[in-house]
Design a protein around this motif. Structure first.
Motif, PDB file in Angstrom:
ATOM      1  N   ILE A   1       0.754  -0.965  -0.055  1.00  0.00           N
ATOM      2  CA  ILE A   1      -0.051   0.015   0.024  1.00  0.00           C
ATOM      3  C   ILE A   1       0.791   1.201   0.169  1.00  0.00           C
ATOM      4  O   ILE A   1       1.691   1.240   0.909  1.00  0.00           O
ATOM      5  CB  ILE A   1      -0.812   0.055   1.344  1.00  0.00           C
ATOM      6  CG1 ILE A   1      -1.973  -1.156   0.975  1.00  0.00           C
ATOM      7  CG2 ILE A   1      -1.643   1.355   1.415  1.00  0.00           C
ATOM      8  CD1 ILE A   1      -2.809  -1.369   2.449  1.00  0.00           C
ATOM      9  N   MET A   2       0.605   2.111  -0.897  1.00  0.00           N
ATOM     10  CA  MET A   2       1.082   3.416  -1.023  1.00  0.00           C
ATOM     11  C   MET A   2      -0.055   4.569  -1.147  1.00  0.00           C
ATOM     12  O   MET A   2      -1.003   4.432  -1.558  1.00  0.00           O
ATOM     13  CB  MET A   2       1.994   3.468  -2.192  1.00  0.00           C
ATOM     14  CG  MET A   2       3.437   3.163  -2.288  1.00  0.00           C
ATOM     15  SD  MET A   2       4.417   4.064  -1.120  1.00  0.00           S
ATOM     16  CE  MET A   2       4.326   5.751  -2.208  1.00  0.00           C
TER      17      MET A   2
ATOM     18  N   TYR B   1       2.961  -3.951   8.333  1.00  0.00           N
ATOM     19  CA  TYR B   1       3.779  -4.563   7.215  1.00  0.00           C
ATOM     20  C   TYR B   1       3.845  -6.160   7.549  1.00  0.00           C
ATOM     21  O   TYR B   1       3.496  -6.539   8.585  1.00  0.00           O
ATOM     22  CB  TYR B   1       5.254  -4.448   7.069  1.00  0.00           C
ATOM     23  CG  TYR B   1       5.520  -2.690   6.691  1.00  0.00           C
ATOM     24  CD1 TYR B   1       5.841  -2.494   5.278  1.00  0.00           C
ATOM     25  CD2 TYR B   1       5.273  -1.829   7.729  1.00  0.00           C
ATOM     26  CE1 TYR B   1       5.753  -1.157   5.003  1.00  0.00           C
ATOM     27  CE2 TYR B   1       5.321  -0.202   7.324  1.00  0.00           C
ATOM     28  CZ  TYR B   1       5.798  -0.072   6.115  1.00  0.00           C
ATOM     29  OH  TYR B   1       5.911   1.363   5.697  1.00  0.00           O
ATOM     30  N   TYR B   2       3.950  -7.014   6.497  1.00  0.00           N
ATOM     31  CA  TYR B   2       4.629  -8.242   6.604  1.00  0.00           C
ATOM     32  C   TYR B   2       5.762  -8.480   5.982  1.00  0.00           C
ATOM     33  O   TYR B   2       5.998  -7.948   4.994  1.00  0.00           O
ATOM     34  CB  TYR B   2       3.431  -9.442   5.993  1.00  0.00           C
ATOM     35  CG  TYR B   2       2.004  -9.430   6.515  1.00  0.00           C
ATOM     36  CD1 TYR B   2       1.981 -10.128   7.704  1.00  0.00           C
ATOM     37  CD2 TYR B   2       0.985  -9.070   5.605  1.00  0.00           C
ATOM     38  CE1 TYR B   2       0.630 -10.345   8.416  1.00  0.00           C
ATOM     39  CE2 TYR B   2      -0.555  -9.122   6.338  1.00  0.00           C
ATOM     40  CZ  TYR B   2      -0.527  -9.843   7.810  1.00  0.00           C
ATOM     41  OH  TYR B   2      -1.679  -9.886   8.384  1.00  0.00           O
TER      42      TYR B   2
ATOM     43  N   CYS C   1       3.661  -4.027   2.580  1.00  0.00           N
ATOM     44  CA  CYS C   1       2.577  -3.171   3.357  1.00  0.00           C
ATOM     45  C   CYS C   1       1.554  -3.545   2.923  1.00  0.00           C
ATOM     46  O   CYS C   1       0.846  -3.256   2.139  1.00  0.00           O
ATOM     47  CB  CYS C   1       2.906  -1.794   2.919  1.00  0.00           C
ATOM     48  SG  CYS C   1       2.154  -0.620   3.895  1.00  0.00           S
ATOM     49  N   ALA C   2       0.750  -4.146   4.126  1.00  0.00           N
ATOM     50  CA  ALA C   2      -0.248  -4.831   4.104  1.00  0.00           C
ATOM     51  C   ALA C   2      -1.786  -4.089   4.437  1.00  0.00           C
ATOM     52  O   ALA C   2      -2.763  -4.114   4.116  1.00  0.00           O
ATOM     53  CB  ALA C   2      -0.699  -6.007   4.916  1.00  0.00           C
ATOM     54  N   ARG C   3      -1.460  -3.020   5.456  1.00  0.00           N
ATOM     55  CA  ARG C   3      -2.578  -2.291   5.965  1.00  0.00           C
ATOM     56  C   ARG C   3      -2.144  -0.765   6.362  1.00  0.00           C
ATOM     57  O   ARG C   3      -1.040  -0.345   6.486  1.00  0.00           O
ATOM     58  CB  ARG C   3      -2.970  -2.831   7.480  1.00  0.00           C
ATOM     59  CG  ARG C   3      -3.486  -4.145   7.282  1.00  0.00           C
ATOM     60  CD  ARG C   3      -4.062  -4.395   8.668  1.00  0.00           C
ATOM     61  NE  ARG C   3      -4.441  -5.888   8.723  1.00  0.00           N
ATOM     62  CZ  ARG C   3      -3.710  -7.283   8.978  1.00  0.00           C
ATOM     63  NH1 ARG C   3      -2.475  -6.785   9.298  1.00  0.00           N
ATOM     64  NH2 ARG C   3      -4.280  -8.333   8.913  1.00  0.00           N
TER      65      ARG C   3
ATOM     66  N   GLU D   1      -6.953  -2.447   3.576  1.00  0.00           N
ATOM     67  CA  GLU D   1      -6.053  -3.668   3.880  1.00  0.00           C
ATOM     68  C   GLU D   1      -6.122  -4.527   2.507  1.00  0.00           C
ATOM     69  O   GLU D   1      -6.968  -4.634   1.566  1.00  0.00           O
ATOM     70  CB  GLU D   1      -6.606  -4.618   5.049  1.00  0.00           C
ATOM     71  CG  GLU D   1      -5.865  -6.002   5.042  1.00  0.00           C
ATOM     72  CD  GLU D   1      -6.598  -6.772   6.345  1.00  0.00           C
ATOM     73  OE1 GLU D   1      -6.100  -7.716   6.562  1.00  0.00           O
ATOM     74  OE2 GLU D   1      -7.664  -6.185   6.627  1.00  0.00           O
ATOM     75  N   ILE D   2      -4.632  -5.026   2.231  1.00  0.00           N
ATOM     76  CA  ILE D   2      -4.594  -6.020   1.016  1.00  0.00           C
ATOM     77  C   ILE D   2      -3.987  -7.289   1.378  1.00  0.00           C
ATOM     78  O   ILE D   2      -3.411  -7.269   2.412  1.00  0.00           O
ATOM     79  CB  ILE D   2      -3.818  -5.362  -0.050  1.00  0.00           C
ATOM     80  CG1 ILE D   2      -2.685  -4.977   0.550  1.00  0.00           C
ATOM     81  CG2 ILE D   2      -4.698  -4.080  -0.706  1.00  0.00           C
ATOM     82  CD1 ILE D   2      -1.543  -4.637  -0.563  1.00  0.00           C
TER      83      ILE D   2
END
Length: 287
Positions: A139-140, A165-166, A260-262, A277-278
């Protein structure tokens, strides 16, 4: 994508200067200082004014962002994956291998330029709020105007804008923990020096899943430093998979295993709470 704001002066604001009105509306001192220069044009009842002008009940204050610079536009072969968009903000899923913004070696193949060409807007200024390294996915967030950029940057500084982040790190970590260390940029080197002076860093993590020789972790940054996740975990002996800059193994993945997930933030003007969220990037998924 110039921003235009319109405010009707209330009885409570009667007799104040425009500077005081702007302050009461939540504008920072830095934002207000920009009104003294060419970045904005202000009108009071359709006449140009300065910030020291006194206002009266029912006056109409209009603020228009100016952007006379023009950029060359090109067609696009791929569309950006847009997760959220309004008149002030666009949030995208940046793929690994794509820079966040233009640089000396990447003038046309970055996410910011892709957005400009996607909108076909020759005045679109690339305003990333924070950034992801070229080979990091996820995510950006980009501001579409300077007023939004200033407010989102302030949210980031104040901890209102938050990211999760993951990462996949080598070896096994405790179930959760907080890393406190320092990072220092050395002249002529891309890598950050771990615990050799420099800027303080605080990183919180939680193990999500364990594999035989590595683990998937969720990471939250309490400070925002360049390479904080990558250099921090490498510094304690657990480099990210695929991160050759910090000694990561490339047998399973050929880029830093970081995503970057959220993201959580407030819409810059309405203050609406936004949370996006992705899923984990495909090349980081493991059975």
């Amino acid at each position: 994508m110039n921003k235009v704001l319109r405010y009707q002066i209330t009885d409570k604001q009667n007799g104040l200067t425009i500077k005081a009105v702007l302050s009461s509306l939540g504008f920072s001192r830095h934002e207000i200082s920009r009104f003294k220069f060419s970045a904005y044009q202000m009108y009071l009842n359709q006449k140009p004014v300065m910030v020291n002008q006194v206002v009266h009940t029912d006056d109409l204050l209009v603020i228009e962002e100016l952007n006379v610079e023009k950029f060359e536009l090109h067609s696009i072969s791929v569309e950006p994956e847009i997760l959220y968009e309004d008149e002030d903000v666009v949030v995208v899923n940046k793929p690994s291998g794509m820079p966040s913004h233009p640089s000396h070696h990447h003038l046309e193949d970055d996410m910011g330029t892709l957005l400009r060409n996607y909108y076909q807007d020759e005045h679109f200024v690339i305003r990333p709020i924070g950034r992801l390294d070229k080979d990091v996915s996820g995510i950006m967030i980009y501001a579409k105007n300077q007023l939004a950029a200033a407010r989102l940057t302030a949210q980031r500084k104040d901890g209102i804008l938050q990211k999760e982040y993951y990462a996949i790190v080598e070896g096994q970590l405790d179930s959760h923990g907080i890393l406190s260390f320092s990072l220092k940029k050395e002249t002529g080197k891309m890598a950050q020096a771990f615990n050799q002076g420099g800027r303080d860093c605080v990183t919180e993590y939680e193990v999500i899943k364990r594999y035989s020789t590595e683990c998937l972790i969720k990471v939250c940054l309490k400070t925002g430093r360049t390479h904080q996740i990558r250099a921090g975990f490498a510094g304690i002996g657990h480099p990210l998979l695929g991160d050759t800059l910090y000694g990561g193994n490339t047998d399973r993945i050929n880029r830093p295993a970081l995503h970057c997930a959220r993201i959580k933030f407030l819409q810059p003007f309405s203050k609406e709470k936004l949370e996006l969220e992705i899923a984990l990037a495909e090349d980081m998924k493991r059975k």
